[in-house]
Design a protein around this motif. Sequence first.
Motif, PDB file in Angstrom:
ATOM      1  N   GLY A 428       0.800  -1.222   0.000  1.00 15.10           N
ATOM      2  CA  GLY A 428       0.000   0.000   0.000  1.00 15.10           C
ATOM      3  C   GLY A 428       0.831   1.271   0.000  1.00 15.10           C
ATOM      4  O   GLY A 428       0.315   2.359   0.284  1.00 15.10           O
ATOM      5  N   CYS A 429       2.108   1.169  -0.319  1.00 17.23           N
ATOM      6  CA  CYS A 429       3.020   2.323  -0.278  1.00 17.23           C
ATOM      7  C   CYS A 429       3.271   2.864  -1.693  1.00 17.23           C
ATOM      8  O   CYS A 429       2.940   2.238  -2.691  1.00 17.23           O
ATOM      9  CB  CYS A 429       4.352   1.929   0.366  1.00 17.23           C
ATOM     10  N   THR A 438      10.719   1.838  -4.362  1.00 21.48           N
ATOM     11  CA  THR A 438       9.519   1.738  -3.533  1.00 21.48           C
ATOM     12  C   THR A 438       9.756   2.352  -2.161  1.00 21.48           C
ATOM     13  O   THR A 438      10.896   2.376  -1.668  1.00 21.48           O
ATOM     14  CB  THR A 438       9.081   0.269  -3.371  1.00 21.48           C
ATOM     15  N   ALA A 439       8.690   2.833  -1.551  1.00 20.89           N
ATOM     16  CA  ALA A 439       8.748   3.368  -0.186  1.00 20.89           C
ATOM     17  C   ALA A 439       8.418   2.299   0.836  1.00 20.89           C
ATOM     18  O   ALA A 439       8.482   2.550   2.036  1.00 20.89           O
ATOM     19  CB  ALA A 439       7.793   4.550  -0.046  1.00 20.89           C
ATOM     20  N   GLU A 450       7.998   4.516   3.915  1.00 17.45           N
ATOM     21  CA  GLU A 450       8.981   5.562   4.198  1.00 17.45           C
ATOM     22  C   GLU A 450       9.763   5.862   2.931  1.00 17.45           C
ATOM     23  O   GLU A 450      10.350   4.953   2.327  1.00 17.45           O
ATOM     24  CB  GLU A 450       9.914   5.079   5.310  1.00 17.45           C
ATOM     25  N   CYS A 451       9.740   7.126   2.499  1.00 19.75           N
ATOM     26  CA  CYS A 451      10.457   7.491   1.273  1.00 19.75           C
ATOM     27  C   CYS A 451      11.918   7.073   1.382  1.00 19.75           C
ATOM     28  O   CYS A 451      12.577   7.361   2.394  1.00 19.75           O
ATOM     29  CB  CYS A 451      10.359   8.991   1.017  1.00 19.75           C
ATOM     30  N   PRO A 452      12.452   6.403   0.351  1.00 16.48           N
ATOM     31  CA  PRO A 452      13.783   5.795   0.467  1.00 16.48           C
ATOM     32  C   PRO A 452      14.920   6.769   0.154  1.00 16.48           C
ATOM     33  O   PRO A 452      14.707   7.914  -0.258  1.00 16.48           O
ATOM     34  CB  PRO A 452      13.726   4.695  -0.602  1.00 16.48           C
ATOM     35  N   ARG A 453      16.112   6.288   0.353  1.00  9.37           N
ATOM     36  CA  ARG A 453      17.345   6.966  -0.065  1.00  9.37           C
ATOM     37  C   ARG A 453      18.028   6.062  -1.083  1.00  9.37           C
ATOM     38  O   ARG A 453      18.349   4.912  -0.777  1.00  9.37           O
ATOM     39  CB  ARG A 453      18.258   7.217   1.131  1.00  9.37           C
ATOM     40  N   VAL A 454      18.238   6.576  -2.285  1.00  8.87           N
ATOM     41  CA  VAL A 454      18.773   5.771  -3.380  1.00  8.87           C
ATOM     42  C   VAL A 454      20.016   6.440  -3.945  1.00  8.87           C
ATOM     43  O   VAL A 454      19.971   7.608  -4.368  1.00  8.87           O
ATOM     44  CB  VAL A 454      17.721   5.584  -4.503  1.00  8.87           C
ATOM     45  N   GLY A 463       5.317   8.916   1.728  1.00  2.65           N
ATOM     46  CA  GLY A 463       5.627   7.498   1.640  1.00  2.65           C
ATOM     47  C   GLY A 463       4.465   6.639   1.181  1.00  2.65           C
ATOM     48  O   GLY A 463       4.660   5.481   0.816  1.00  2.65           O
ATOM     49  N   TYR A 464       3.263   7.189   1.210  1.00  2.00           N
ATOM     50  CA  TYR A 464       2.083   6.423   0.829  1.00  2.00           C
ATOM     51  C   TYR A 464       1.632   6.734  -0.600  1.00  2.00           C
ATOM     52  O   TYR A 464       1.426   5.841  -1.410  1.00  2.00           O
ATOM     53  CB  TYR A 464       0.936   6.695   1.806  1.00  2.00           C
ATOM     54  N   SER A 465       1.499   8.022  -0.881  1.00  2.00           N
ATOM     55  CA  SER A 465       1.033   8.412  -2.212  1.00  2.00           C
ATOM     56  C   SER A 465       2.052   9.238  -2.980  1.00  2.00           C
ATOM     57  O   SER A 465       1.905   9.437  -4.182  1.00  2.00           O
ATOM     58  CB  SER A 465      -0.275   9.213  -2.087  1.00  2.00           C
ATOM     59  N   HIS A 466       3.082   9.729  -2.294  1.00  3.52           N
ATOM     60  CA  HIS A 466       3.992  10.649  -2.973  1.00  3.52           C
ATOM     61  C   HIS A 466       5.400  10.560  -2.382  1.00  3.52           C
ATOM     62  O   HIS A 466       5.582  10.594  -1.165  1.00  3.52           O
ATOM     63  CB  HIS A 466       3.472  12.082  -2.831  1.00  3.52           C
TER      64      HIS A 466
END
Length: 630
Positions: A428-429, A438-439, A450-454, A463-466
């Motif tokens: 659901g992320c 992916t978050a 959780e928004c990642p670090r790449v 982290g869910y929709s944006h």
Amino acid sequence: MKQPKQKQLLLCFLPWLLLSLPFCEARFVVEKNSLSVTSPESIKGTHDSAIGNFGIPQYGGSMAGTVVYPKENQKSCKEFSDFSISFKSQPGALPTFLLVDRGDCFFALMVWNAQKAGASAVLVADNVDEPLITMDTPEEDVSSAKYIENITIPSALVTKGFGEKLKKAISGGDMVNLNLDWREAVPHPDDRVEYELWTNSNDECGVKCDMLMEFVKDFKGAAQILEKGGFTQFRPHYITWYCPHAFTLSRQCKSQCINKGRYCAPDPEQDFSSGYDGKDVVVENLRQLCVYKVANETGNPWVWWDYVTDFQIRCPMKEKKYNKECADSVIKSLGIDSRKLDKCMGDPDADMDNPVLKEEQDAQVGKGTRGDVTILPTLVVNNRQYRGKLERSAVLKALCSGFEETTEPAICLSTDMESNECLDNNGGCWQDKSANITACKDTFRGRVCECPRVDGVQFKGDGYSHCEPSGPGRCTINNGGCWHEERDGHAFSACVDKDSVKCECPPGFKGDGIKKCEDINECKEKKACQCPECRCKNTWGSYECSCSGDLLYMRDHDTCISKTGAQVRSAWAAVWLIMLSLGLAAAGAYLVYKYRLRRYMDSEIRAIMAQYMPLDSQPEVPNHVNDERA
């Protein structure tokens, strides 16, 4: 020989004394987890449930699902495939929690049949009004052992009254949704988890002994990492019993006890006439306790794991190596001080208490929230008895749940601890499928969005929709989420590495910079090639200008000039360049000549003057004239 009253409960575990005991009394604590009904409103609320002592409870996490009560096979004692029933959840649907009735078969068999039918968890409704009890595994035989070790879903026992409420709501057509919560099943009072394992050195006690030995081998690495890092404090324990004074001279007590009946263990083969005796097991248990104590005194308590695993491998009962000689060879290979070990063990034949084993008997009695230790093996985490399968990842999850959130050591966040919730609909992320980013992050507590670090670039968002990349280098990650396109070997991007501007169409394009940038027709909009003789041709992202006839286009001046005039000017430019070069060469030659000539004349004048006006302090000056004449 006087025995403490609190140890009377320990007599329950000597099979050959059961007939002589009027009763046995022990304090058994049922470990619970929280169960919350979220719908329907009529039964909404929080209830207790007793964690099953098999399967894998989701310690530190929670699970939401829909309760289903089968119309057939309601006790789950038969395989549901015989009734063509499946409880496997459809994609996007909540997991299925199967509600079954207690009775007619083992708890573990009910859960195993439900698991094979696709259930994600099992709730067993009690069939009598009584306090909650722990659902334990049956006395293991070959048939039950095959499915017990393969049970992976959690299970819990609920009271008869609550079970009736669930059935009534389901039969009335209501959708019953609930959450199973294990987050507070293990307390976390500080930044260190304390745990203990009640074990046995006997390797001939059946399936449970085999399971215990496999667990010790598999868990050794993780246990030593946690202990060496100071994250946990581990202590092994061994259950021992005593023989009543009236039986100390009996054959049973003599073969199963040491120190004149004070410390006993059952015969490994349940045969007093052959094989090893119970007292052999007590002595080895004592040796393993002393290995821990000696190693702990030197600051290396994790050596216990090495000794126990090595002893299991090198000194098994089946090969008749379960003895002191084999144990001494393991001790020597690990560098353990044998003199300190012998001192710790004392004399097994002495008619006196052994301090190490006496401490173990006292520790068996429950204290605080922990009940009496009555089952082998037993794992206690932060003074709470662990319930579930004794398996590496399951136990590690229970230990990790004993840490406050965000304080867990790195091993708790390793891949084998993941809950794998991200595999279903990405948890659901937020997700960027094109860039495979992916978050969703799996942890032993469950998934988090959780928004990642790449590649050094941090994504920001809910982290869910944006989620979108930010900071320097963001354009290297999927072009910063901006428009980009490539045609005929030419590539253009709308990503701008600036904090104030994120996506901006490049020169020659117009648009929002995110989803599209359209080519601007500079020729049509009269932004290029404006001279009367100019001809304009639009290209993707740019333009081309040319001139009619024999004219040449000069882009910097946006004008056309004659090719002939251009050729003449080019010839004169070449002439002037040649003349300038010659002039510079001549000037350089003159300067060199002038310098050398002047130096030569100076030396000649000084030579002539020296001949007519010699000075005492003046060295002889070379006469170039005389040199030439000579």
